[in-house]
Design a protein around this motif. Structure first.
Motif, short mmCIF file in Angstrom:
data_model
loop_
_atom_site.label_atom_id
_atom_site.label_comp_id
_atom_site.label_asym_id
_atom_site.label_seq_id
_atom_site.Cartn_x
_atom_site.Cartn_y
_atom_site.Cartn_z
N CYS A 20 -1.61 -6.52 1.99
CA CYS A 20 -1.83 -5.20 1.68
C CYS A 20 -0.41 -4.57 2.38
N HIS A 21 -0.05 -4.98 3.53
CA HIS A 21 1.04 -4.58 4.34
C HIS A 21 1.54 -5.67 5.27
N CYS A 62 0.84 -1.14 -0.18
CA CYS A 62 0.12 0.04 0.07
C CYS A 62 0.71 1.29 -0.08
#
Ligand code: ZN
Length: 297
Positions: free
Chosen positions: A215-216, A170
């Motif tokens: 995402c992370h 992200c």
């Protein structure tokens, strides 16, 4: 009726696009028709942001997903063209007087990453039919990012940020690396390839995060190596992907239980939780076919 949640990841376009593709593979013509009709009836508000999670390119990605799986032209390029015009116009307007040809804002910040910023927007634009001057602006924007990355090789999360901290899909090098890998492929450009590999080095050195999702988390970062492996055929990248995947396989569950790793705010989800890790494990069975879900086609 226009609705505000219209993207593949967070809105109606995702439900309709996935429904259509699932119906196609199940051989259910009636259901396929149903979802495609629903998709085409989605009306976009004129005040949408441009980014991937909630904005225009998040809707465009859903169109590309449908065309990729169901057939070119299923969603006509006329349908997408109006949106591309708005995205390019907004980008040029905000970039005015700056050194970067396109710039975007989300909640008052000029983000660079894949989820809310330049990397995600450029990634989706590269799948669209662009005019030569638009292509130059996309390339120029990517060159601007490369020229202004941190000395460490990582990428700022937003324009002007001096905090070299996040190495996530992200925000930071992983999402940018996937976009540069795509640019290397689309434009056949060696500078983009080198920059994608440089960003891959940052992911290898700093990307073994304390979270598991895509995402992370570590799972998402492993996809950078899989993309570079596909692009370069260098086995080094396959080993790196395997190292991240094996770390998760061997230790993630225990480390999450012990509180050493974060289980995710949504612990089972694809983007934040073990759903993403499971997806990576499935992709590791056939690594050359792996694609970062909802980002790479
Ligand atoms: Zn994230």
């Amino acid at each position: 009726m226009s609705c505000s949640r219209v993207t593949f990841l967070c809105g109606r376009a995702g439900v309709c696009a996935l429904g259509a593709v699932a119906a196609k593979y199940a051989g259910d013509e009636r259901l396929l028709d149903h979802y495609l009709t629903q998709f085409k009836e989605i009306k976009l508000s004129s005040i949408l942001p441009n980014e991937l999670l909630y904005g225009r390119v998040g809707f465009l990605w859903a169109s590309s997903f449908i065309n990729h799986h169901i057939g070119r032209g299923t969603i006509s390029s006329n349908h997408s063209r109006l949106l591309v015009d708005e995205i390019i116009n907004d980008g040029r307007k905000l970039a005015k007087k700056g050194k970067c040809p396109l710039m975007y804002e989300w909640h008052g910040k000029k983000y660079w990453g894949a989820a809310h910023g330049l990397a995600g927007i450029m990634h989706v634009l590269m799948d669209m039919e662009l005019t030569p001057d638009e292509v130059e602006d996309v390339k120029g924007t990517l060159h601007y990012m490369i020229d202004n990355r941190f000395p460490s090789g990582n990428y700022p999360s937003s324009e002007g940020s001096e905090s070299d901290r996040l190495v996530h899909w992200c925000h930071g090098a992983p999402g940018v690396s996937l976009t540069l890998a795509k640019a290397a492929e689309v434009f056949g450009d060696k500078d983009f390839l080198q920059a994608a590999m440089d960003a891959g080095d940052v992911v290898w050195n700093r990307g073994l995060l304390k979270r598991v999702g895509i995402c992370h988390g570590i799972s998402g970062n492993a996809y950078v190596f899989l993309a570079l492996y596909r692009l370069t055929n260098k086995v080094e990248y396959l080993y790196k992907a395997k190292a991240f995947a094996c770390f998760l396989h061997d230790r993630a569950q225990r480390l999450v239980c012990d509180g050493e790793m974060h289980g995710g705010d949504c612990p089972y989800s694809l983007f934040e939780g073990i759903g993403g890790m499971a997806y990576l494990f499935l992709d590791m069975i056939e690594p050359s076919e792996a694609r970062f879900p909802a980002y790479e086609l």
